[in-house]
Design an enzyme around this catalytic site. Structure first.
Site, PDB file in Angstrom:
ATOM      1  N   TYR A 136       8.087   8.224 -12.918  1.00 51.42           N
ATOM      2  CA  TYR A 136       6.665   8.205 -12.592  1.00 51.42           C
ATOM      3  C   TYR A 136       6.105   9.628 -12.505  1.00 51.42           C
ATOM      4  O   TYR A 136       5.458   9.998 -11.526  1.00 51.42           O
ATOM      5  CB  TYR A 136       6.413   7.484 -11.275  1.00 51.42           C
ATOM      6  CG  TYR A 136       6.794   6.020 -11.238  1.00 51.42           C
ATOM      7  CD1 TYR A 136       7.132   5.316 -12.388  1.00 51.42           C
ATOM      8  CD2 TYR A 136       6.830   5.346 -10.022  1.00 51.42           C
ATOM      9  CE1 TYR A 136       7.496   3.983 -12.332  1.00 51.42           C
ATOM     10  CE2 TYR A 136       7.187   3.994  -9.957  1.00 51.42           C
ATOM     11  CZ  TYR A 136       7.521   3.329 -11.118  1.00 51.42           C
ATOM     12  OH  TYR A 136       7.892   2.010 -11.051  1.00 51.42           O
ATOM     13  N   SER A 162      -2.517   1.245  -5.997  1.00 50.17           N
ATOM     14  CA  SER A 162      -3.945   1.538  -6.009  1.00 50.17           C
ATOM     15  C   SER A 162      -4.177   2.972  -5.568  1.00 50.17           C
ATOM     16  O   SER A 162      -3.441   3.515  -4.736  1.00 50.17           O
ATOM     17  CB  SER A 162      -4.695   0.587  -5.070  1.00 50.17           C
ATOM     18  OG  SER A 162      -6.069   0.924  -5.005  1.00 50.17           O
ATOM     19  N   ASN A 204      -5.334  -4.468   0.839  1.00 46.25           N
ATOM     20  CA  ASN A 204      -3.993  -4.953   0.513  1.00 46.25           C
ATOM     21  C   ASN A 204      -3.122  -5.178   1.743  1.00 46.25           C
ATOM     22  O   ASN A 204      -2.137  -5.930   1.687  1.00 46.25           O
ATOM     23  CB  ASN A 204      -3.300  -3.961  -0.423  1.00 46.25           C
ATOM     24  CG  ASN A 204      -3.920  -3.927  -1.805  1.00 46.25           C
ATOM     25  OD1 ASN A 204      -4.584  -4.872  -2.220  1.00 46.25           O
ATOM     26  ND2 ASN A 204      -3.721  -2.831  -2.522  1.00 46.25           N
TER      27      ASN A 204
END
Length: 282
Positions: A52, A228, A237
């Site tokens: 990532y 997010s 969330n």
């Protein structure tokens, strides 16, 4: 915040963790703000990966001072022993820690097994024995891949991170991993936000479509890792534990299952496609 134990490890994590993939797309300062907001809101399980981009580095900068209070999961896509140790040492350095709580093989259609000649599984066990990692995990393992490799593991995976949503409910896989008490971590959901089942339940419970979908996944026994960079969405969330879907409402979701995901890790070439979608930075 509800919690769950990962396999037989004794490691307890939030059912609702923080998926760090998108913080590679924002500045270090903004990423730090998001990570601290998540931590201050009660999230203690943070998921990232060597693949990532700079997400590990941003996580290390933001959370190293509270390391003893959090659980960190990261992953290696390496297919060589040398790459494995390089990835692990890089992750430890960037995350500013001397151990990883959950270290996962990030190889969609390939997973090392004891004695396969690669030495990768043995390297993972050595890292666990020396304390550089506390639990082993896998990702994108289908029932076929699981049954090929995992029965030969001497340490069973704590987690299997896979695609999971109402259209793809992984019924066979859940049955298989349950035998080892391995937990499924859900990632990705297709364009379900406007589905009539979702919108109707959102109106009933006064929740967003995203909250309804996350609630379904949690009630199905998954760990969810929402991704997010919007602080409002992050807060929403977390607000999924003040209501519960009824058995009849869960059945409405069960009826949506097609048994097919957005990709098949068993298919030729998919492993390479998935791995090439990431940019690995040292």
């Amino acid at each position: 915040m509800q919690t769950v134990t990962l396999g037989r490890t004794g490691i307890t994590v939030n059912k609702n963790g923080f998926g760090a993939l998108p913080i590679q797309r924002v500045s270090a300062d903004y990423a730090g703000m998001l990570l601290r907001k998540a931590y201050n809101a009660g999230i203690t399980y943070f998921d990232t990966a060597r693949s990532y981009s700079d997400s590990e580095e941003k996580m290390g900068l933001a959370l190293s001072d509270v390391r003893e209070n959090i659980i960190i999961a990261t992953k290696t896509p390496s297919t060589t022993v040398e790459g494995f140790w390089q990835d692990l040492e890089t992750s430890l350095r960037l995350l500013k820690t001397d151990y990883i709580d959950v270290y996962q093989f990030h190889n969609p259609a390939f997973c090392p097994k004891p004695g396969d000649g690669t030495g990768l599984y043995e390297a993972m066990e050595e890292a666990k024995t020396t304390g550089k990692l506390h639990a082993i995990g896998v990702s994108n393992m289908t029932p076929k891949i699981w049954n090929t490799f995992v029965p030969q593991f001497t340490v069973q995976p704590a987690v299997n991170q896979v695609e999971f949503n109402p259209f793809f409910q992984q019924r066979e896989l859940r049955s298989v991993v349950a035998q080892e008490k391995t937990k499924l971590e859900a990632y990705s959901r297709p364009a379900l936000l406007t589905h009539p089942v979702v919108t109707a339940l959102g109106e009933k419970y006064r929740k967003t479509a995203g909250q309804i979908l996350l609630r379904f996944e949690v009630q199905e026994g998954c760990i969810v890792l929402p991704k997010s960079t919007n602080p409002q969405h992050m807060a929403e969330n977390l607000e999924i534990f003040d209501f519960a879907l009824t058995p009849e409402e869960m059945d409405q979701f069960h009826a949506l299952d097609t048994g097919k995901g957005s990709h098949d890790p068993d298919a030729p070439g998919v492993a390479e496609m998935l791995l090439s979608a990431y940019d690995v930075h040292a």
